[in-house]
Write an enzyme that holds these catalytic residues in place. Sequence first.
Site, PDB file in Angstrom:
ATOM      1  N   GLU A 112       7.795   1.431  15.590  1.00  0.00           N
ATOM      2  CA  GLU A 112       8.722   1.998  14.615  1.00  0.00           C
ATOM      3  C   GLU A 112       8.720   3.512  14.777  1.00  0.00           C
ATOM      4  O   GLU A 112       7.827   4.085  15.398  1.00  0.00           O
ATOM      5  CB  GLU A 112       8.310   1.622  13.184  1.00  0.00           C
ATOM      6  CG  GLU A 112       8.343   0.122  12.940  1.00  0.00           C
ATOM      7  CD  GLU A 112       8.177  -0.239  11.471  1.00  0.00           C
ATOM      8  OE1 GLU A 112       9.161  -0.661  10.869  1.00  0.00           O
ATOM      9  OE2 GLU A 112       7.062  -0.087  10.956  1.00  0.00           O
TER      10      GLU A 112
ATOM     11  N   CYS B  27      -3.719   1.001   6.846  1.00  0.00           N
ATOM     12  CA  CYS B  27      -4.064   0.294   8.078  1.00  0.00           C
ATOM     13  C   CYS B  27      -4.726   1.206   9.093  1.00  0.00           C
ATOM     14  O   CYS B  27      -5.499   0.744   9.937  1.00  0.00           O
ATOM     15  CB  CYS B  27      -2.821  -0.353   8.683  1.00  0.00           C
ATOM     16  SG  CYS B  27      -1.424   0.774   8.899  1.00  0.00           S
TER      17      CYS B  27
ATOM     18  N   ASN C 283       0.817  -1.226   0.000  1.00  0.00           N
ATOM     19  CA  ASN C 283       0.000   0.000   0.000  1.00  0.00           C
ATOM     20  C   ASN C 283       0.851   1.278   0.000  1.00  0.00           C
ATOM     21  O   ASN C 283       0.486   2.266  -0.627  1.00  0.00           O
ATOM     22  CB  ASN C 283      -0.984   0.001   1.169  1.00  0.00           C
ATOM     23  CG  ASN C 283      -0.317  -0.102   2.521  1.00  0.00           C
ATOM     24  OD1 ASN C 283       0.830  -0.537   2.638  1.00  0.00           O
ATOM     25  ND2 ASN C 283      -1.031   0.279   3.563  1.00  0.00           N
TER      26      ASN C 283
ATOM     27  N   GLU D  12       4.169  -4.642  12.328  1.00  0.00           N
ATOM     28  CA  GLU D  12       3.125  -3.608  12.209  1.00  0.00           C
ATOM     29  C   GLU D  12       2.043  -4.229  11.346  1.00  0.00           C
ATOM     30  O   GLU D  12       2.229  -4.426  10.144  1.00  0.00           O
ATOM     31  CB  GLU D  12       3.699  -2.328  11.598  1.00  0.00           C
ATOM     32  CG  GLU D  12       2.772  -1.127  11.719  1.00  0.00           C
ATOM     33  CD  GLU D  12       1.745  -1.060  10.586  1.00  0.00           C
ATOM     34  OE1 GLU D  12       0.558  -1.391  10.854  1.00  0.00           O
ATOM     35  OE2 GLU D  12       2.122  -0.700   9.472  1.00  0.00           O
TER      36      GLU D  12
END
Length: 492
Positions: free
Chosen positions: A472, A297, A167, A263
Amino acid sequence: MYETIAKANGDVTVNGHAPKMDFETFRNVINNELTSTSKTRHSINPATTEPNAEVPVSTLEDVDNAVAAARKAAKPWSQVPVEERKEKLVAFADAILEYKDEFARLLTQEQGKPLSQATGEVDMGATWLKAFSQMNLPEDIIEEDDEKKVINRYLPLGVCCAIIPWNYPILLACGKIAPALSTGNTLIIKPSPFTPYCDLKLVELGRKIFPPGVLQILSGGDDLGPMLTAHSDIDKISFTGSIVTGKKVMESCAKTLKRLTLELGGNDPAIICEDVDIEKIIPKIALLSFLCASQICMMIKRLYVHEKIYDKFLAALVEETKKFKVGNGLDDGVFVGPVQNSMQYEKVKTYFDDIPKEGWKPAIGGKLPENGKGYFFPPTIIDNPPEDSRIVTEEPFGPILPALKWKDEADVIAKANDTKTGLGASVWSADVERATRMAKQLEAGSVWVNSHFNVAPGVPFGGHKWSGIGTEWGTNGLKAYCNSQSMWIFKT
Protein backbone atom coordinates in the site's frame (compact mmCIF):
# COMPACT_ATOMS: atom_id res chain seq x y z
CA MET A 1 -11.89 24.89 -2.04
CA TYR A 2 -14.35 23.04 0.19
CA GLU A 3 -16.99 25.69 -0.46
CA THR A 4 -16.60 25.41 -4.23
CA ILE A 5 -16.88 21.63 -4.29
CA ALA A 6 -19.72 21.51 -1.80
CA LYS A 7 -21.74 23.99 -3.84
CA ALA A 8 -21.10 21.92 -6.95
CA ASN A 9 -22.64 18.97 -5.14
CA GLY A 10 -25.64 21.02 -4.11
CA ASP A 11 -24.66 21.23 -0.43
CA VAL A 12 -24.88 24.26 1.82
CA THR A 13 -21.83 25.60 3.64
CA VAL A 14 -21.46 28.37 6.16
CA ASN A 15 -18.62 30.78 5.46
CA GLY A 16 -16.93 28.07 3.40
CA HIS A 17 -16.78 25.65 6.31
CA ALA A 18 -17.99 22.08 6.54
CA PRO A 19 -21.66 21.78 7.58
CA LYS A 20 -22.43 21.00 11.19
CA MET A 21 -22.31 17.32 12.06
CA ASP A 22 -23.26 15.65 15.30
CA PHE A 23 -21.06 12.97 16.84
CA GLU A 24 -23.83 11.22 18.76
CA THR A 25 -25.77 9.40 16.01
CA PHE A 26 -24.14 6.81 13.77
CA ARG A 27 -25.53 5.48 10.50
CA ASN A 28 -24.43 3.71 7.35
CA VAL A 29 -23.84 5.71 4.19
CA ILE A 30 -25.32 4.07 1.08
CA ASN A 31 -25.45 6.09 -2.13
CA ASN A 32 -24.88 9.25 -0.04
CA GLU A 33 -27.97 8.52 2.07
CA LEU A 34 -27.75 8.02 5.83
CA THR A 35 -29.41 4.71 6.62
CA SER A 36 -29.85 2.48 9.62
CA THR A 37 -31.03 -1.08 10.22
CA SER A 38 -33.70 -2.79 12.26
CA LYS A 39 -31.01 -4.45 14.35
CA THR A 40 -28.26 -2.43 15.99
CA ARG A 41 -25.26 -3.13 18.19
CA HIS A 42 -22.67 -1.20 20.16
CA SER A 43 -19.03 -1.54 21.06
CA ILE A 44 -17.38 -0.89 24.41
CA ASN A 45 -15.24 1.98 25.66
CA PRO A 46 -12.11 -0.03 26.56
CA ALA A 47 -11.08 2.36 29.34
CA THR A 48 -14.38 2.15 31.22
CA THR A 49 -16.08 -0.97 29.76
CA GLU A 50 -19.18 1.21 29.34
CA PRO A 51 -21.21 0.84 26.13
CA ASN A 52 -20.72 3.26 23.26
CA ALA A 53 -23.55 4.39 20.98
CA GLU A 54 -25.64 2.07 18.82
CA VAL A 55 -24.55 1.42 15.22
CA PRO A 56 -26.22 -0.42 12.33
CA VAL A 57 -25.89 -4.16 11.76
CA SER A 58 -25.88 -4.37 7.98
CA THR A 59 -27.65 -7.14 6.11
CA LEU A 60 -27.00 -8.75 2.74
CA GLU A 61 -29.61 -6.40 1.30
CA ASP A 62 -27.56 -3.43 2.53
CA VAL A 63 -24.45 -4.94 0.93
CA ASP A 64 -26.25 -5.47 -2.37
CA ASN A 65 -27.58 -1.90 -2.34
CA ALA A 66 -24.15 -0.43 -1.60
CA VAL A 67 -22.43 -2.54 -4.26
CA ALA A 68 -25.08 -1.63 -6.83
CA ALA A 69 -24.61 2.07 -6.06
CA ALA A 70 -20.83 1.71 -6.27
CA ARG A 71 -21.10 -0.12 -9.59
CA LYS A 72 -23.39 2.56 -11.02
CA ALA A 73 -21.01 5.32 -9.92
CA ALA A 74 -17.80 3.59 -11.01
CA LYS A 75 -17.77 4.53 -14.70
CA PRO A 76 -18.78 8.18 -14.27
CA TRP A 77 -16.30 8.63 -11.42
CA SER A 78 -13.47 7.12 -13.45
CA GLN A 79 -14.19 9.69 -16.18
CA VAL A 80 -13.90 12.65 -13.80
CA PRO A 81 -10.55 14.30 -14.59
CA VAL A 82 -7.90 13.07 -12.18
CA GLU A 83 -7.12 16.58 -10.96
CA GLU A 84 -10.75 17.07 -9.96
CA ARG A 85 -10.73 13.79 -8.07
CA LYS A 86 -7.60 14.94 -6.24
CA GLU A 87 -9.21 18.28 -5.40
CA LYS A 88 -12.00 16.42 -3.68
CA LEU A 89 -9.47 14.46 -1.60
CA VAL A 90 -7.95 17.75 -0.43
CA ALA A 91 -11.40 19.13 0.36
CA PHE A 92 -12.17 15.95 2.32
CA ALA A 93 -8.96 16.33 4.31
CA ASP A 94 -9.75 19.96 5.10
CA ALA A 95 -13.26 19.04 6.22
CA ILE A 96 -11.88 16.34 8.55
CA LEU A 97 -9.47 18.82 10.11
CA GLU A 98 -12.36 21.18 10.89
CA TYR A 99 -13.60 18.42 13.19
CA LYS A 100 -10.19 17.40 14.49
CA ASP A 101 -11.11 17.74 18.17
CA GLU A 102 -14.38 15.85 17.76
CA PHE A 103 -12.74 13.02 15.82
CA ALA A 104 -9.87 12.76 18.32
CA ARG A 105 -12.15 12.55 21.33
CA LEU A 106 -14.38 10.00 19.62
CA LEU A 107 -11.32 7.96 18.65
CA THR A 108 -10.11 7.86 22.25
CA GLN A 109 -13.58 6.84 23.40
CA GLU A 110 -13.84 3.93 20.97
CA GLN A 111 -10.21 2.84 20.55
CA GLY A 112 -8.67 3.79 23.90
CA LYS A 113 -5.49 5.53 22.76
CA PRO A 114 -4.52 8.73 24.59
CA LEU A 115 -6.03 11.93 23.26
CA SER A 116 -2.68 13.28 22.05
CA GLN A 117 -2.09 10.12 20.00
CA ALA A 118 -5.67 10.27 18.69
CA THR A 119 -5.17 13.86 17.58
CA GLY A 120 -2.00 12.80 15.82
CA GLU A 121 -3.89 10.07 13.98
CA VAL A 122 -6.48 12.55 12.71
CA ASP A 123 -3.66 14.76 11.42
CA MET A 124 -2.02 11.76 9.74
CA GLY A 125 -5.26 10.80 8.02
CA ALA A 126 -5.55 14.27 6.52
CA THR A 127 -1.87 14.21 5.56
CA TRP A 128 -2.31 10.92 3.69
CA LEU A 129 -5.32 12.26 1.77
CA LYS A 130 -3.45 15.39 0.72
CA ALA A 131 -0.26 13.51 -0.14
CA PHE A 132 -2.06 11.27 -2.61
CA SER A 133 -3.44 14.34 -4.30
CA GLN A 134 0.17 15.04 -5.33
CA MET A 135 0.90 11.55 -6.71
CA ASN A 136 0.50 10.51 -10.32
CA LEU A 137 0.45 7.38 -12.44
CA PRO A 138 1.45 8.73 -15.84
CA GLU A 139 1.38 6.67 -18.99
CA ASP A 140 4.82 5.25 -19.67
CA ILE A 141 6.13 5.09 -23.21
CA ILE A 142 7.98 1.80 -23.26
CA GLU A 143 9.04 1.94 -26.88
CA GLU A 144 8.55 4.28 -29.82
CA ASP A 145 9.88 4.35 -33.36
CA ASP A 146 8.61 5.35 -36.79
CA GLU A 147 6.38 2.29 -36.97
CA LYS A 148 4.77 2.10 -33.54
CA LYS A 149 4.44 3.34 -29.97
CA VAL A 150 3.99 1.01 -26.97
CA ILE A 151 2.39 2.52 -23.88
CA ASN A 152 1.86 1.15 -20.38
CA ARG A 153 -1.16 2.72 -18.68
CA TYR A 154 -3.24 2.08 -15.57
CA LEU A 155 -7.02 1.72 -15.43
CA PRO A 156 -9.19 1.64 -12.28
CA LEU A 157 -10.39 -1.77 -11.14
CA GLY A 158 -13.95 -0.60 -10.47
CA VAL A 159 -15.67 -1.36 -7.15
CA CYS A 160 -13.30 -1.81 -4.20
CA CYS A 161 -13.81 -2.65 -0.55
CA ALA A 162 -11.57 -1.62 2.35
CA ILE A 163 -11.65 -3.65 5.57
CA ILE A 164 -10.29 -1.51 8.42
CA PRO A 165 -8.75 -2.77 11.71
CA TRP A 166 -9.40 -1.43 15.19
CA ASN A 167 -5.96 -0.06 16.07
CA TYR A 168 -5.78 2.89 13.59
CA PRO A 169 -9.28 3.28 12.14
CA ILE A 170 -8.86 6.84 10.85
CA LEU A 171 -5.38 6.63 9.35
CA LEU A 172 -5.89 3.24 7.76
CA ALA A 173 -9.27 4.24 6.31
CA CYS A 174 -7.78 7.41 4.79
CA GLY A 175 -4.78 5.38 3.59
CA LYS A 176 -7.15 3.24 1.51
CA ILE A 177 -9.63 5.95 0.51
CA ALA A 178 -6.95 8.16 -1.02
CA PRO A 179 -5.40 5.73 -3.54
CA ALA A 180 -8.71 4.05 -4.37
CA LEU A 181 -10.58 7.24 -5.17
CA SER A 182 -7.72 9.13 -6.78
CA THR A 183 -7.25 6.31 -9.32
CA GLY A 184 -10.94 6.43 -10.24
CA ASN A 185 -12.41 3.54 -8.23
CA THR A 186 -15.43 3.58 -5.97
CA LEU A 187 -14.97 2.32 -2.43
CA ILE A 188 -17.02 0.66 0.30
CA ILE A 189 -15.56 0.87 3.82
CA LYS A 190 -16.13 -1.89 6.36
CA PRO A 191 -14.93 -0.73 9.79
CA SER A 192 -14.02 -3.09 12.58
CA PRO A 193 -17.03 -4.01 14.74
CA PHE A 194 -14.91 -2.82 17.68
CA THR A 195 -14.24 0.66 16.24
CA PRO A 196 -16.97 1.70 13.78
CA TYR A 197 -17.64 5.22 15.04
CA CYS A 198 -14.94 7.44 13.53
CA ASP A 199 -15.14 5.69 10.18
CA LEU A 200 -18.91 6.15 10.04
CA LYS A 201 -18.44 9.86 10.68
CA LEU A 202 -15.63 10.11 8.12
CA VAL A 203 -17.84 8.78 5.36
CA GLU A 204 -20.83 10.81 6.54
CA LEU A 205 -18.63 13.86 6.06
CA GLY A 206 -17.43 12.52 2.73
CA ARG A 207 -20.94 12.39 1.29
CA LYS A 208 -20.89 16.19 1.27
CA ILE A 209 -17.93 16.07 -1.11
CA PHE A 210 -18.06 12.93 -3.25
CA PRO A 211 -20.85 12.00 -5.69
CA PRO A 212 -23.35 9.30 -4.68
CA GLY A 213 -21.95 5.80 -4.68
CA VAL A 214 -18.30 6.85 -4.74
CA LEU A 215 -17.56 6.49 -1.00
CA GLN A 216 -19.85 4.38 1.19
CA ILE A 217 -19.66 2.61 4.54
CA LEU A 218 -21.40 -0.37 6.13
CA SER A 219 -21.24 -1.18 9.83
CA GLY A 220 -21.96 -4.68 10.98
CA GLY A 221 -21.01 -7.80 12.86
CA ASP A 222 -18.67 -10.68 12.13
CA ASP A 223 -20.77 -11.84 9.17
CA LEU A 224 -20.39 -8.59 7.21
CA GLY A 225 -16.81 -9.18 6.06
CA PRO A 226 -17.60 -12.54 4.41
CA MET A 227 -20.61 -10.98 2.64
CA LEU A 228 -18.30 -8.42 1.06
CA THR A 229 -15.35 -10.66 0.26
CA ALA A 230 -17.66 -13.18 -1.43
CA HIS A 231 -19.68 -10.62 -3.40
CA SER A 232 -19.35 -11.24 -7.12
CA ASP A 233 -19.57 -7.56 -8.09
CA ILE A 234 -16.69 -6.30 -5.93
CA ASP A 235 -13.40 -6.16 -7.83
CA LYS A 236 -10.85 -5.73 -5.03
CA ILE A 237 -10.48 -6.18 -1.28
CA SER A 238 -7.88 -4.26 0.70
CA PHE A 239 -7.63 -5.87 4.12
CA THR A 240 -5.60 -4.87 7.18
CA GLY A 241 -5.80 -7.20 10.14
CA SER A 242 -4.65 -10.50 11.58
CA ILE A 243 -2.94 -13.33 9.72
CA VAL A 244 -5.70 -15.75 10.66
CA THR A 245 -8.43 -13.54 9.22
CA GLY A 246 -6.28 -12.58 6.24
CA LYS A 247 -6.10 -16.22 5.18
CA LYS A 248 -9.91 -16.44 5.31
CA VAL A 249 -10.21 -13.25 3.25
CA MET A 250 -7.83 -14.65 0.64
CA GLU A 251 -9.75 -17.92 0.46
CA SER A 252 -13.04 -16.08 -0.02
CA CYS A 253 -11.64 -13.75 -2.68
CA ALA A 254 -10.21 -16.67 -4.65
CA LYS A 255 -13.71 -17.84 -5.56
CA THR A 256 -14.28 -14.75 -7.72
CA LEU A 257 -10.61 -14.00 -8.50
CA LYS A 258 -10.79 -10.62 -6.78
CA ARG A 259 -7.71 -8.47 -6.64
CA LEU A 260 -6.37 -8.49 -3.10
CA THR A 261 -4.03 -6.56 -0.84
CA LEU A 262 -3.28 -8.01 2.59
CA GLU A 263 -1.45 -6.14 5.36
CA LEU A 264 -1.18 -8.58 8.25
CA GLY A 265 0.63 -9.06 11.54
CA GLY A 266 4.30 -8.88 12.40
CA ASN A 267 6.81 -9.75 15.09
CA ASP A 268 9.34 -6.98 14.51
CA PRO A 269 12.91 -7.44 15.78
CA ALA A 270 15.11 -4.51 16.80
CA ILE A 271 18.84 -5.30 16.99
CA ILE A 272 20.86 -3.05 19.31
CA CYS A 273 24.62 -3.05 18.68
CA GLU A 274 27.19 -2.54 21.42
CA ASP A 275 28.33 0.89 20.15
CA VAL A 276 25.02 2.75 20.50
CA ASP A 277 24.60 5.90 22.56
CA ILE A 278 22.31 4.37 25.17
CA GLU A 279 21.14 7.64 26.67
CA LYS A 280 20.23 8.99 23.24
CA ILE A 281 18.25 6.05 21.89
CA ILE A 282 16.51 4.76 25.03
CA PRO A 283 13.57 7.24 24.79
CA LYS A 284 13.00 6.17 21.18
CA ILE A 285 13.17 2.46 21.98
CA ALA A 286 10.72 2.81 24.87
CA LEU A 287 8.26 4.85 22.82
CA LEU A 288 8.50 2.49 19.85
CA SER A 289 7.85 -0.49 22.10
CA PHE A 290 4.78 0.78 23.97
CA LEU A 291 3.07 3.39 21.75
CA CYS A 292 -0.68 2.72 21.45
CA ALA A 293 -0.32 0.04 24.15
CA SER A 294 1.86 -1.86 21.63
CA GLN A 295 -1.18 -2.43 19.40
CA ILE A 296 0.63 -1.55 16.20
CA CYS A 297 1.74 -4.19 13.73
CA MET A 298 5.16 -2.54 13.38
CA MET A 299 6.00 -1.86 17.00
CA ILE A 300 9.22 -3.36 18.36
CA LYS A 301 8.14 -6.85 19.45
CA ARG A 302 11.53 -8.53 20.01
CA LEU A 303 14.44 -6.49 21.41
CA TYR A 304 17.89 -8.01 20.79
CA VAL A 305 20.59 -6.18 22.81
CA HIS A 306 24.30 -6.94 22.55
CA GLU A 307 25.53 -8.76 25.65
CA LYS A 308 28.27 -6.17 26.29
CA ILE A 309 25.69 -3.48 27.04
CA TYR A 310 22.65 -5.60 27.92
CA ASP A 311 22.52 -4.93 31.66
CA LYS A 312 23.11 -1.21 31.35
CA PHE A 313 20.70 -0.90 28.44
CA LEU A 314 17.95 -2.85 30.19
CA ALA A 315 18.29 -0.78 33.37
CA ALA A 316 17.99 2.43 31.37
CA LEU A 317 14.98 1.09 29.45
CA VAL A 318 13.26 0.17 32.71
CA GLU A 319 13.77 3.69 34.07
CA GLU A 320 12.37 5.21 30.88
CA THR A 321 9.39 2.89 30.90
CA LYS A 322 8.57 3.90 34.47
CA LYS A 323 7.73 7.37 33.11
CA PHE A 324 4.77 6.04 31.10
CA LYS A 325 1.46 6.78 32.78
CA VAL A 326 -1.22 4.15 32.27
CA GLY A 327 -4.87 5.12 32.25
CA ASN A 328 -7.91 6.49 30.47
CA GLY A 329 -6.76 8.25 27.32
CA LEU A 330 -8.85 11.31 28.20
CA ASP A 331 -6.82 11.90 31.38
CA ASP A 332 -3.84 14.25 31.33
CA GLY A 333 -0.40 12.76 30.87
CA VAL A 334 -1.49 9.24 29.90
CA PHE A 335 0.80 7.50 27.41
CA VAL A 336 -0.42 3.88 27.63
CA GLY A 337 -4.15 3.40 27.33
CA PRO A 338 -6.09 0.13 27.46
CA VAL A 339 -5.94 -2.64 24.92
CA GLN A 340 -8.89 -2.16 22.65
CA ASN A 341 -11.32 -4.99 23.39
CA SER A 342 -12.09 -7.89 25.70
CA MET A 343 -10.96 -10.48 23.15
CA GLN A 344 -7.54 -8.86 22.89
CA TYR A 345 -7.41 -8.41 26.65
CA GLU A 346 -7.89 -12.12 27.20
CA LYS A 347 -5.23 -12.94 24.62
CA VAL A 348 -2.64 -10.60 26.16
CA LYS A 349 -3.56 -11.85 29.62
CA THR A 350 -2.34 -15.33 28.68
CA TYR A 351 1.21 -13.95 28.33
CA PHE A 352 0.99 -12.38 31.79
CA ASP A 353 -0.36 -15.66 33.15
CA ASP A 354 2.68 -17.42 31.67
CA ILE A 355 5.15 -15.28 33.64
CA PRO A 356 5.05 -17.42 36.81
CA LYS A 357 4.25 -20.62 34.90
CA GLU A 358 7.28 -20.32 32.60
CA GLY A 359 9.57 -18.68 35.13
CA TRP A 360 10.00 -15.53 33.07
CA LYS A 361 11.68 -12.65 34.88
CA PRO A 362 9.95 -9.28 34.51
CA ALA A 363 12.40 -6.38 34.55
CA ILE A 364 9.38 -4.12 35.03
CA GLY A 365 5.64 -4.73 35.23
CA GLY A 366 4.25 -8.22 34.99
CA LYS A 367 1.36 -7.86 37.47
CA LEU A 368 -2.17 -6.99 36.46
CA PRO A 369 -3.97 -4.10 38.19
CA GLU A 370 -6.44 -5.17 40.84
CA ASN A 371 -10.14 -4.28 41.01
CA GLY A 372 -10.06 -1.79 38.18
CA LYS A 373 -12.32 -1.20 35.22
CA GLY A 374 -10.97 -1.23 31.71
CA TYR A 375 -8.63 -3.42 29.71
CA PHE A 376 -5.35 -2.19 31.18
CA PHE A 377 -1.91 -3.78 31.38
CA PRO A 378 1.26 -2.27 32.82
CA PRO A 379 4.14 -1.87 30.35
CA THR A 380 6.15 -5.04 30.92
CA ILE A 381 9.64 -6.12 29.85
CA ILE A 382 10.66 -9.78 30.14
CA ASP A 383 14.38 -10.17 30.92
CA ASN A 384 16.10 -12.57 28.50
CA PRO A 385 13.47 -15.33 28.16
CA PRO A 386 14.29 -18.53 26.23
CA GLU A 387 14.28 -18.08 22.44
CA ASP A 388 11.48 -20.62 22.05
CA SER A 389 9.16 -18.85 24.53
CA ARG A 390 5.73 -17.76 23.31
CA ILE A 391 6.62 -14.20 24.20
CA VAL A 392 9.41 -14.39 21.61
CA THR A 393 7.86 -16.49 18.87
CA GLU A 394 4.35 -14.94 18.90
CA GLU A 395 2.96 -11.43 18.51
CA PRO A 396 1.17 -10.45 21.75
CA PHE A 397 -0.20 -7.16 20.33
CA GLY A 398 -0.10 -5.74 23.84
CA PRO A 399 2.41 -4.00 26.13
CA ILE A 400 4.72 -6.90 26.97
CA LEU A 401 8.19 -6.98 25.40
CA PRO A 402 10.96 -9.63 25.49
CA ALA A 403 14.53 -8.32 25.75
CA LEU A 404 17.17 -10.82 24.63
CA LYS A 405 20.97 -10.96 24.60
CA TRP A 406 23.14 -11.51 21.52
CA LYS A 407 26.86 -11.54 20.74
CA ASP A 408 27.33 -12.96 17.23
CA GLU A 409 26.15 -10.88 14.28
CA ALA A 410 25.27 -13.74 11.96
CA ASP A 411 23.42 -15.51 14.78
CA VAL A 412 21.27 -12.53 15.73
CA ILE A 413 20.32 -11.90 12.10
CA ALA A 414 19.30 -15.55 11.79
CA LYS A 415 17.20 -15.27 14.96
CA ALA A 416 15.59 -12.05 13.78
CA ASN A 417 14.60 -13.78 10.53
CA ASP A 418 13.45 -16.98 12.21
CA THR A 419 9.75 -16.23 11.97
CA LYS A 420 6.90 -16.70 9.50
CA THR A 421 6.27 -12.95 9.59
CA GLY A 422 8.27 -10.18 7.98
CA LEU A 423 6.65 -6.78 8.39
CA GLY A 424 9.33 -4.53 9.93
CA ALA A 425 12.80 -4.75 11.47
CA SER A 426 15.54 -2.40 12.61
CA VAL A 427 19.26 -2.20 13.44
CA TRP A 428 20.71 0.41 15.77
CA SER A 429 24.43 1.29 15.70
CA ALA A 430 26.80 4.25 15.71
CA ASP A 431 28.43 2.62 12.68
CA VAL A 432 25.82 3.34 9.99
CA GLU A 433 27.70 1.32 7.37
CA ARG A 434 27.68 -1.74 9.61
CA ALA A 435 24.04 -1.27 10.56
CA THR A 436 23.04 -0.88 6.92
CA ARG A 437 24.91 -4.04 5.97
CA MET A 438 23.06 -5.93 8.73
CA ALA A 439 19.72 -4.35 7.85
CA LYS A 440 19.99 -5.47 4.23
CA GLN A 441 19.98 -9.08 5.47
CA LEU A 442 16.69 -8.73 7.36
CA GLU A 443 13.61 -10.31 5.81
CA ALA A 444 10.95 -7.62 6.20
CA GLY A 445 8.96 -5.23 4.06
CA SER A 446 10.19 -2.16 5.96
CA VAL A 447 13.66 -1.95 7.47
CA TRP A 448 15.07 0.96 9.45
CA VAL A 449 18.56 1.95 10.59
CA ASN A 450 18.64 3.81 13.92
CA SER A 451 14.88 4.13 13.96
CA HIS A 452 11.71 2.03 13.78
CA PHE A 453 8.11 2.49 12.59
CA ASN A 454 8.70 5.42 10.25
CA VAL A 455 5.95 5.53 7.64
CA ALA A 456 5.01 8.06 4.97
CA PRO A 457 2.25 8.18 2.35
CA GLY A 458 4.77 8.23 -0.50
CA VAL A 459 6.69 5.17 0.73
CA PRO A 460 5.39 1.70 -0.20
CA PHE A 461 4.36 -0.37 2.80
CA GLY A 462 3.81 -4.12 2.93
CA GLY A 463 5.02 -7.36 4.42
CA HIS A 464 7.14 -10.35 3.50
CA LYS A 465 6.18 -13.96 4.20
CA TRP A 466 2.96 -14.23 6.24
CA SER A 467 2.86 -10.49 6.93
CA GLY A 468 0.97 -9.76 3.77
CA ILE A 469 0.57 -9.75 0.02
CA GLY A 470 1.13 -6.64 -2.06
CA THR A 471 1.90 -3.13 -0.89
CA GLU A 472 0.00 0.00 0.00
CA TRP A 473 0.92 3.69 -0.33
CA GLY A 474 3.31 5.33 -2.73
CA THR A 475 3.00 4.71 -6.46
CA ASN A 476 2.95 0.97 -5.70
CA GLY A 477 -0.20 1.59 -3.68
CA LEU A 478 -1.80 3.48 -6.56
CA LYS A 479 -1.02 0.63 -8.95
CA ALA A 480 -2.62 -1.83 -6.53
CA TYR A 481 -5.99 -0.23 -7.32
CA CYS A 482 -5.47 -0.47 -11.07
CA ASN A 483 -5.26 -2.89 -13.95
CA SER A 484 -2.10 -2.53 -15.98
CA GLN A 485 -2.70 -2.18 -19.70
CA SER A 486 -0.12 -2.40 -22.46
CA MET A 487 -1.26 -0.51 -25.55
CA TRP A 488 0.40 -1.02 -28.93
CA ILE A 489 -0.22 1.82 -31.38
CA PHE A 490 0.92 1.23 -34.96
CA LYS A 491 1.27 4.46 -36.89
CA THR A 492 0.80 3.03 -40.37
